[in-house]
Design an enzyme around this catalytic site. Structure first.
Site, PDB file in Angstrom:
ATOM      1  N   LYS A  52     -10.940  -0.178  10.536  1.00  0.00           N
ATOM      2  CA  LYS A  52     -10.997  -2.065   9.261  1.00  0.00           C
ATOM      3  C   LYS A  52     -11.475  -3.017  10.556  1.00  0.00           C
ATOM      4  O   LYS A  52     -11.627  -4.073   9.980  1.00  0.00           O
ATOM      5  CB  LYS A  52      -9.416  -1.738   9.209  1.00  0.00           C
ATOM      6  N   CYS A  71      -4.669   2.550  -3.046  1.00  0.00           N
ATOM      7  CA  CYS A  71      -3.851   2.901  -3.426  1.00  0.00           C
ATOM      8  C   CYS A  71      -2.227   2.060  -3.197  1.00  0.00           C
ATOM      9  O   CYS A  71      -1.917   1.841  -1.908  1.00  0.00           O
ATOM     10  CB  CYS A  71      -4.004   2.910  -1.425  1.00  0.00           C
ATOM     11  N   HIS A 127       0.774  -0.862   0.159  1.00  0.00           N
ATOM     12  CA  HIS A 127       0.071   0.392  -0.081  1.00  0.00           C
ATOM     13  C   HIS A 127       1.221   1.383   0.351  1.00  0.00           C
ATOM     14  O   HIS A 127       2.098   1.399   0.641  1.00  0.00           O
ATOM     15  CB  HIS A 127      -0.566  -0.196   1.194  1.00  0.00           C
ATOM     16  N   ASP A 144       3.018  -4.321   8.132  1.00  0.00           N
ATOM     17  CA  ASP A 144       1.807  -3.759   8.170  1.00  0.00           C
ATOM     18  C   ASP A 144       0.782  -4.651   7.976  1.00  0.00           C
ATOM     19  O   ASP A 144       0.320  -5.284   7.078  1.00  0.00           O
ATOM     20  CB  ASP A 144       1.499  -2.758   6.716  1.00  0.00           C
ATOM     21  N   GLN A 170      -4.956  -5.229   7.370  1.00  0.00           N
ATOM     22  CA  GLN A 170      -5.340  -6.144   6.322  1.00  0.00           C
ATOM     23  C   GLN A 170      -5.569  -7.313   7.682  1.00  0.00           C
ATOM     24  O   GLN A 170      -6.329  -7.906   7.085  1.00  0.00           O
ATOM     25  CB  GLN A 170      -5.030  -6.090   5.340  1.00  0.00           C
TER      26      GLN A 170
END
Length: 426
Positions: free
Chosen positions: A243, A383, A140, A217, A220
């Site tokens: 999220k 993104c 991302h 990261d 997700q």
């Protein structure tokens, strides 16, 4: 006009979440009862932001109604209640990812700010000219641009692990890059475009053996599958509340304690200091050293409620539900003529399916799905423009799933795609 009806019923009474049926879980989400364009609202954009259960909404409302005050500095009862609620939320986050101590949990605005904090604070103190940072081709922009900026400031080098045609990292090339003795590896645990779940435990061990730190990261991954920072032995983990059923405006940076203690403050202001004189200051202890100014108190309270909700469902059950929904979606979407799906098989991906349909632009497709069948999907480069270029694409359509997604909604998506083909005469 906003209208509300019963939440879309499902035909299965299967119990999936700690004794609760999926239909029972869906009743906890007020927005799923609304209609758009006269049709039941089908939300397939949870990768961008999840919907919120009533428990989260009520927790935040209760804070504003009954104990709103600024935290940490007030000695009166209501301020102390607000402080206790915020710090309790921090403890919940720590336990959710199995951090050793709650002081390792830094509240930020979102994943993006968490990554930038590491890039500016740790990066500026530890990265120099010609030092190597390894990234991947599926990142991302939030886990790409901060490192580009750091490289511009310091003269560091960036190298990338390529993505294969089937959406997997080329780990043989990763192994070769590690021989160049990088200072940092920064990668996503789960791709927001392809849904690919990367083998990060193996990658972290390899990076450490090469002398590098690792930033994950987890935007997700943390909402969708069990994540244990101690088992992973990860140095930094970044993720967002919005999220994972929580509110917007609050995120998390987890870091190993010794690393966080050695890092200089990211921003200056109130609450991040112990003492201040006209020409110098002494920084506060963790975690407040990195939390300048009035924090997102209501959002922290809502975040804590979201974690309570997910823990009650059990994250293993969450992962299993999404695996089943994703496998069903991949199977049903293959029945649509002229569709092209990107990414790996269901057993290697999370609840994300990116696709193109004939020559229909993804934005047109998203608009038709909204208008014709009430389905909300995402369209664009998500993104992740370098990843789009890897597949020679300008954009894709993306459907993404969560705990409230049912197979009937996948069927409605397929119906909408077939309708789009009719409109465009394919």
């Amino acid at each position: 006009m906003v209208t509300f009806d019963k939440v879309i019923p499902i035909t299965s009474d299967e119990t999936s979440f700690s004794g609760r049926s999926i239909n029972d879980v869906r009743q906890d989400f007020p927005i799923l009862a609304r209609k758009v364009h006269g049709k039941p609202f089908v939300y397939l954009d949870s990768t961008a932001s999840s919907q919120k259960p009533q428990a989260v909404i009520e927790a935040m409302s209760n804070y504003y109604q009954n104990y709103h005050a600024n935290v940490h500095r007030g000695v009166y009862e209501v301020s102390e209640e607000a402080t206790a609620a915020m710090e309790k939320a921090r403890v919940k986050v720590a336990r959710f990812i199995n951090a050793r101590q709650s002081k390792q949990i830094i509240f930020t605005r979102n994943t993006t700010e968490s990554i930038n904090l590491v890039a500016y604070s740790w990066g500026s103190a530890n990265i120099g000219r010609d030092d190597l940072i390894i990234l991947t081709g599926m990142e991302h922009h939030s886990n790409l641009v901060p490192w580009q900026l750091l490289a511009q400031r310091t003269g560091a080098r960036l190298e990338f692990v390529p993505v294969s045609d089937d959406g997997l990292l080329q780990l043989d090339i990763y192994a070769e890059l590690l021989k160049q003795q990088p200072k940092l590896v920064a990668c996503t645990q789960m791709s927001n475009v392809l849904g690919t779940i990367n083998p990060v435990q193996e990658m972290i061990a390899q990076a450490h053996a090469a002398g590098a730190l690792v930033l994950l990261d987890g935007a997700q991954s943390v909402p969708h599958l069990p994540v244990d920072v101690q088992a992973l032995d990860v140095d930094f983990l970044c993720f967002s509340a919005h999220k994972m059923l929580g509110p917007t405006g609050i995120g998390v940076l987890y870091g190993k304690k010794a690393l966080l203690e050695a890092m200089p403050p990211f921003m200056g202001g109130g609450d991040m200091i112990r003492t201040v004189q006209l020409r110098e200051f002494t920084a506060n202890d963790l975690p407040w050293k990195f939390e300048a100014g009035t924090p997102a108190i209501a959002e922290a309270v809502g975040f804590g409620a979201a974690i309570d909700y997910l823990k009650a469902l059990d994250m293993q059950a969450v992962r299993q539900h999404e695996r089943e929904i994703t496998a069903y979606a991949l199977e049903k979407l293959q029945e649509v003529p002229d569709i092209k799906i990107y990414g790996p098989s269901a057993d290697q991906r999370g609840g994300v399916v990116s696709f193109t349909l004939a020559d229909i632009h993804p934005h047109d497709l998203a608009s038709i799905l909204d208008q014709e069948v009430g389905v909300a999907i995402r369209a664009g480069h998500h993104c992740a423009q370098p990843l789009m270029e890897r597949y020679d694409l300008a954009a894709t359509a993306r459907a993404s799933f969560y705990i409230y997604t049912v197979k009937e909604e996948i069927d409605i998506l397929v119906k909408g795609l077939l309708k789009a083909q009719e409109i465009f005469h394919f």
